[in-house]
Design a protein around this motif. Structure first.
Motif, PDB file in Angstrom:
ATOM      1  N   LYS A   1     -23.026   0.818 -41.837  1.00 63.33           N
ATOM      2  CA  LYS A   1     -23.438  -0.150 -42.849  1.00 63.33           C
ATOM      3  C   LYS A   1     -24.830   0.182 -43.372  1.00 63.33           C
ATOM      4  O   LYS A   1     -25.154  -0.079 -44.532  1.00 63.33           O
ATOM      5  CB  LYS A   1     -23.429  -1.562 -42.263  1.00 63.33           C
ATOM      6  CG  LYS A   1     -22.064  -2.057 -41.847  1.00 63.33           C
ATOM      7  CD  LYS A   1     -22.133  -3.405 -41.159  1.00 63.33           C
ATOM      8  CE  LYS A   1     -22.590  -4.512 -42.105  1.00 63.33           C
ATOM      9  NZ  LYS A   1     -22.530  -5.844 -41.444  1.00 63.33           N
ATOM     10  N   ALA A   2     -25.661   0.735 -42.497  1.00 59.80           N
ATOM     11  CA  ALA A   2     -27.031   1.077 -42.881  1.00 59.80           C
ATOM     12  C   ALA A   2     -27.581   2.154 -41.956  1.00 59.80           C
ATOM     13  O   ALA A   2     -27.153   2.266 -40.804  1.00 59.80           O
ATOM     14  CB  ALA A   2     -27.923  -0.157 -42.838  1.00 59.80           C
TER      15      ALA A   2
ATOM     16  N   ASP B   1     -26.485   1.383 -38.132  1.00 58.51           N
ATOM     17  CA  ASP B   1     -26.007   0.012 -37.940  1.00 58.51           C
ATOM     18  C   ASP B   1     -24.534  -0.081 -38.320  1.00 58.51           C
ATOM     19  O   ASP B   1     -24.136   0.323 -39.418  1.00 58.51           O
ATOM     20  CB  ASP B   1     -26.799  -0.968 -38.810  1.00 58.51           C
ATOM     21  CG  ASP B   1     -28.228  -1.152 -38.337  1.00 58.51           C
ATOM     22  OD1 ASP B   1     -28.534  -0.730 -37.197  1.00 58.51           O
ATOM     23  OD2 ASP B   1     -29.027  -1.703 -39.106  1.00 58.51           O
ATOM     24  N   PHE B   2     -23.756  -0.618 -37.393  1.00 57.86           N
ATOM     25  CA  PHE B   2     -22.351  -0.903 -37.631  1.00 57.86           C
ATOM     26  C   PHE B   2     -22.147  -2.410 -37.453  1.00 57.86           C
ATOM     27  O   PHE B   2     -23.099  -3.160 -37.239  1.00 57.86           O
ATOM     28  CB  PHE B   2     -21.469  -0.113 -36.662  1.00 57.86           C
ATOM     29  CG  PHE B   2     -21.646   1.376 -36.762  1.00 57.86           C
ATOM     30  CD1 PHE B   2     -20.874   2.120 -37.628  1.00 57.86           C
ATOM     31  CD2 PHE B   2     -22.591   2.041 -35.992  1.00 57.86           C
ATOM     32  CE1 PHE B   2     -21.028   3.499 -37.734  1.00 57.86           C
ATOM     33  CE2 PHE B   2     -22.771   3.414 -36.086  1.00 57.86           C
ATOM     34  CZ  PHE B   2     -21.983   4.139 -36.964  1.00 57.86           C
ATOM     35  N   ASP B   3     -20.908  -2.860 -37.522  1.00 55.37           N
ATOM     36  CA  ASP B   3     -20.624  -4.275 -37.328  1.00 55.37           C
ATOM     37  C   ASP B   3     -20.915  -4.679 -35.884  1.00 55.37           C
ATOM     38  O   ASP B   3     -20.304  -4.147 -34.960  1.00 55.37           O
ATOM     39  CB  ASP B   3     -19.160  -4.557 -37.676  1.00 55.37           C
ATOM     40  CG  ASP B   3     -18.818  -6.028 -37.590  1.00 55.37           C
ATOM     41  OD1 ASP B   3     -19.650  -6.855 -37.993  1.00 55.37           O
ATOM     42  OD2 ASP B   3     -17.711  -6.357 -37.088  1.00 55.37           O
TER      43      ASP B   3
ATOM     44  N   ILE C   1     -17.138  -1.056 -39.513  1.00 52.34           N
ATOM     45  CA  ILE C   1     -18.222  -1.181 -40.481  1.00 52.34           C
ATOM     46  C   ILE C   1     -18.247  -2.593 -41.050  1.00 52.34           C
ATOM     47  O   ILE C   1     -19.167  -2.978 -41.735  1.00 52.34           O
ATOM     48  CB  ILE C   1     -18.092  -0.158 -41.626  1.00 52.34           C
ATOM     49  CG1 ILE C   1     -16.745  -0.301 -42.366  1.00 52.34           C
ATOM     50  CG2 ILE C   1     -18.230   1.240 -41.082  1.00 52.34           C
ATOM     51  CD1 ILE C   1     -16.650   0.556 -43.613  1.00 52.34           C
TER      52      ILE C   1
END
Length: 258
Positions: A78-79, A99-101, A258
């Protein structure tokens, strides 16, 4: 989810020794490499791509001949966060985070202390990172913090600990910092969740010391409390020599989203 962390001491040299081929054989979800010694532009070229993976790197803003970190991931994050916001980290490219979920996976390369000046630099890095970790604890997500920490936590993590107490990597101040991380701040050493045996080292100064297992455990996966029960197994790969360090492999009961 399989996560590999490794200090390659130059990604070009490690690749020539078969690192990329070995990575493909391990079938990891995430690979975190430290001390890649390449600029971000070169890391984005075809030379350092691995089929099926996305590559993100951070070489720093004032890169010398060493330093730099990268993350290879199958799932797009995600980031991506690069740097920690202070010179000891960011000038030489020592931190990157994906960064993931509900989970973040970071890759850190804490400095060595080869002399008084570099040891002072190391302590300044640790002071800055402590502030980052304090903020991180308040976030409602899990963390896997991989990398070369250049600190042997306990006596079982170093050969002949009495002779090592005055050496960088096992100085009292360094061990106290690591103890605070793993106790006061409630983080955990993922490898020690599955293997409590002594002399499980990840770094050896030279080939003789490697053959005789005279080394230190300087490379870790540090995890949040919520990941502690999700550590399935872990290992230190010593079958091939890609650098003076050895890859640390940890399998987690977690699926990246994600």
């Amino acid at each position: 989810m399989r996560v590999i962390s490794f200090n390659c001491e130059g990604i070009s040299c490690a690749k020539e020794k078969g690192l990329f081929k070995w990575i493909m054989q391990q079938d990891p979800d995430i690979v975190c490499l430290q001390d890649i010694q390449e600029d971000d532009e070169i890391m984005s070229s075809d030379t350092y791509q691995i089929e099926g993976y996305l590559c993100y790197s951070f070489s720093g803003y004032n890169r010398p001949l060493s330093g730099g970190v990268c993350i290879y991931t199958r799932q797009p994050p995600k980031a991506i966060i690069t740097g920690l916001g202070y010179p000891e980290s960011d000038d030489t490219g020592r931190y990157i985070q994906a960064d993931f979920d509900k989970i973040s996976i970071s890759n850190i390369y804490i400095p060595e202390g080869k002399d008084d000046d570099s040891q002072h630099f190391k302590y300044k890095f640790l002071d800055g990172y402590s502030q980052n970790l304090s903020r991180q604890r308040r976030k409602r997500r899990e963390f896997i913090m991989t990398g070369t920490w250049n600190i042997a936590h306990r006596k079982i993590d170093v050969f002949n600990w009495r002779e090592s107490e005055k050496k960088s990597g096992f100085k009292e101040a360094e061990r106290n910092w690591m103890e605070g991380l793993l106790n006061d701040m409630n983080f955990f050493d993922a490898y020690r969740e599955v293997d409590q045996e002594p002399n499980q080292f990840t770094w050896w100064q030279d080939e003789y010391m490697r053959q005789n297992n005279i080394g230190m455990r300087l490379d870790y996966h540090i995890i949040t409390a919520g990941m502690r029960q999700r550590v399935l197994n872990g290992g230190i790969y010593k079958g091939q020599m890609f650098s003076s360090h050895a890859p640390v492999i940890i399998d987690y009961d977690w699926e990246l989203n994600i």
